[in-house]
Design an enzyme around this catalytic site. Structure first.
Site, PDB file in Angstrom:
ATOM      1  N   PRO A   1       0.269  -1.523  -0.162  1.00 26.91           N
ATOM      2  CA  PRO A   1      -0.424   0.172   0.205  1.00 26.91           C
ATOM      3  C   PRO A   1       0.874   1.641  -0.062  1.00 26.91           C
ATOM      4  CG  PRO A   1      -0.176  -1.071   2.053  1.00 26.91           C
ATOM      5  CD  PRO A   1       0.645  -2.108   1.413  1.00 26.91           C
ATOM      6  N   ASN A   2       0.255   2.604  -0.787  1.00 25.09           N
ATOM      7  CA  ASN A   2       1.154   3.879  -0.483  1.00 25.09           C
ATOM      8  C   ASN A   2       2.159   3.611  -2.262  1.00 25.09           C
ATOM      9  OD1 ASN A   2      -1.238   4.649   0.566  1.00 25.09           O
ATOM     10  ND2 ASN A   2      -0.236   3.772   2.539  1.00 25.09           N
TER      11      ASN A   2
ATOM     12  N   ARG B   1       4.807  11.077  -2.358  1.00 22.75           N
ATOM     13  CA  ARG B   1       4.296  10.214  -1.266  1.00 22.75           C
ATOM     14  C   ARG B   1       6.427  10.357  -0.203  1.00 22.75           C
ATOM     15  NH1 ARG B   1       4.815   3.917   1.552  1.00 22.75           N
ATOM     16  NH2 ARG B   1       3.999   4.659   3.646  1.00 22.75           N
TER      17      ARG B   1
ATOM     18  N   TYR C   1      11.065   7.809   1.370  1.00 27.06           N
ATOM     19  CA  TYR C   1      11.141   7.664   0.275  1.00 27.06           C
ATOM     20  C   TYR C   1      11.900   7.779  -1.442  1.00 27.06           C
ATOM     21  CZ  TYR C   1       7.604   4.969   3.578  1.00 27.06           C
ATOM     22  OH  TYR C   1       7.189   5.408   4.768  1.00 27.06           O
TER      23      TYR C   1
ATOM     24  N   ASN D   1       7.994  -5.331  -1.559  1.00 28.12           N
ATOM     25  CA  ASN D   1       7.511  -4.491  -0.020  1.00 28.12           C
ATOM     26  C   ASN D   1       6.653  -4.110  -0.012  1.00 28.12           C
ATOM     27  OD1 ASN D   1       8.038  -2.262   1.602  1.00 28.12           O
ATOM     28  ND2 ASN D   1       8.773  -1.138  -0.335  1.00 28.12           N
TER      29      ASN D   1
ATOM     30  N   ALA E   1       3.273  -1.267   4.532  1.00 24.05           N
ATOM     31  CA  ALA E   1       3.018  -1.234   6.504  1.00 24.05           C
ATOM     32  C   ALA E   1       2.542  -2.408   6.613  1.00 24.05           C
ATOM     33  CB  ALA E   1       1.001   0.447   5.927  1.00 24.05           C
TER      34      ALA E   1
ATOM     35  N   GLU F   1      12.798  -9.134   1.159  1.00 23.54           N
ATOM     36  CA  GLU F   1      12.270  -8.370   1.703  1.00 23.54           C
ATOM     37  C   GLU F   1      13.004  -7.064   1.437  1.00 23.54           C
ATOM     38  OE1 GLU F   1      11.399  -8.859   5.345  1.00 23.54           O
ATOM     39  OE2 GLU F   1      10.647  -6.771   6.091  1.00 23.54           O
TER      40      GLU F   1
ATOM     41  N   HIS G   1      12.445  -2.584   2.022  1.00 23.04           N
ATOM     42  CA  HIS G   1      12.591  -1.146   2.380  1.00 23.04           C
ATOM     43  C   HIS G   1      12.782  -0.070   1.852  1.00 23.04           C
ATOM     44  CE1 HIS G   1       9.546  -3.046   4.954  1.00 23.04           C
ATOM     45  NE2 HIS G   1      10.322  -3.510   4.532  1.00 23.04           N
TER      46      HIS G   1
ATOM     47  N   ARG H   1      13.231   4.386  12.108  1.00 25.01           N
ATOM     48  CA  ARG H   1      11.851   5.134  12.516  1.00 25.01           C
ATOM     49  C   ARG H   1      11.842   4.800  13.878  1.00 25.01           C
ATOM     50  NH1 ARG H   1       9.597   4.291   6.894  1.00 25.01           N
ATOM     51  NH2 ARG H   1       8.501   6.535   7.704  1.00 25.01           N
TER      52      ARG H   1
HETATM   53  C1  DQA Z   1       7.818   0.947   3.493  1.00 26.95           C
HETATM   54  C2  DQA Z   1       8.098   0.885   4.969  1.00 26.95           C
HETATM   55  C3  DQA Z   1       7.200   0.973   5.704  1.00 26.95           C
HETATM   56  O1  DQA Z   1       7.008   0.691   7.844  1.00 26.95           O
HETATM   57  C4  DQA Z   1       5.492   1.640   5.484  1.00 26.95           C
HETATM   58  O2  DQA Z   1       4.752   1.978   5.904  1.00 26.95           O
HETATM   59  C5  DQA Z   1       5.799   2.238   3.806  1.00 26.95           C
HETATM   60  C6  DQA Z   1       7.387   1.898   3.242  1.00 26.95           C
HETATM   61  C7  DQA Z   1       9.749   1.150   3.054  1.00 26.95           C
HETATM   62  O3  DQA Z   1       9.959   1.067   1.797  1.00 26.95           O
HETATM   63  O4  DQA Z   1      10.753   2.247   3.781  1.00 26.95           O
HETATM   64  O5  DQA Z   1       4.630   1.789   3.517  1.00 26.95           O
HETATM   65  O6  DQA Z   1       8.536  -0.888   3.437  1.00 26.95           O
END
Ligand code: DQA
Length: 151
Positions: free
Chosen positions: A15-16, A23, A28, A79, A82, A103, A105, A112
């Site tokens: 998501p997002n 964003r 990011y 990835n 959230a 995985e 990020h 964080r």
């Molecule tokens: C994320 C880190 C997550 O905590 C966050 O909710 C994201 C992006 C990252 O790529 O740094 O949406 O996965």
């Protein structure tokens, strides 16, 4: 003669992440998801891997896509965004697979908020990349290529 079938790598984004570029760019980066995916497809071509990309804001849709890939992919980059910190369902779906899972990020989640320090996915992933920005996906694909093609 038919082309040799290339191993497939599935690239999943949660998501997002469809809003990358807009964003929180200070967290990011400015690279869009489309740019990341196009870059991975080009890199896949050079490495001899077929790249399939999928993004969803919905947990169930991500679980469905992970199930669909059963016995069809040689590796997964994910990835979960959230859902990393909340989803037992995504973790369980990944457990279906007996292939390397990386995985990724973009941000260094360990620098964080504390709620981002817990990942439901890392326990079932082969490896994790965090804090390399968009480059983390490139590094993950290079690592997967070694695991898939050099066995
Ligand atoms: C994320 C880190 C997550 O905590 C966050 O909710 C994201 C992006 C990252 O790529 O740094 O949406 O996965």
């Amino acid at each position: 003669m038919a082309d040799k079938i290339k191993p497939t790598v599935l690239v999943l984004n949660g998501p997002n992440l469809n809003m990358l570029g807009k964003r929180e760019p200070e967290v990011y980066g400015s690279t869009t998801l489309d740019e990341i995916n196009q870059g991975l497809k080009k890199q896949g071509l050079e490495l001899g891997l077929e790249i399939q990309c999928y993004q969803s804001n919905s947990e169930g849709a991500l679980v469905d896509r992970i199930q669909e890939a059963y016995e069809k992919v040689a590796g997964i980059i994910i990835n979960p965004a959230a859902y990393t910190h909340t989803s037992v369902a995504i973790r369980d779906a990944l457990l279906l697979h007996n292939v390397p899972i990386i995985e990724v990020h973009l941000s260094n989640v360990y620098q964080r908020e504390e709620f981002r320090h817990k990942s439901f996915v890392s326990g079932v992933a082969t490896a994790q990349m965090a804090g390399f920005g968009a480059m983390g996906y490139t590094m993950a694909l290079n690592a997967l290529a070694k695991m898939i093609l050099e066995v």
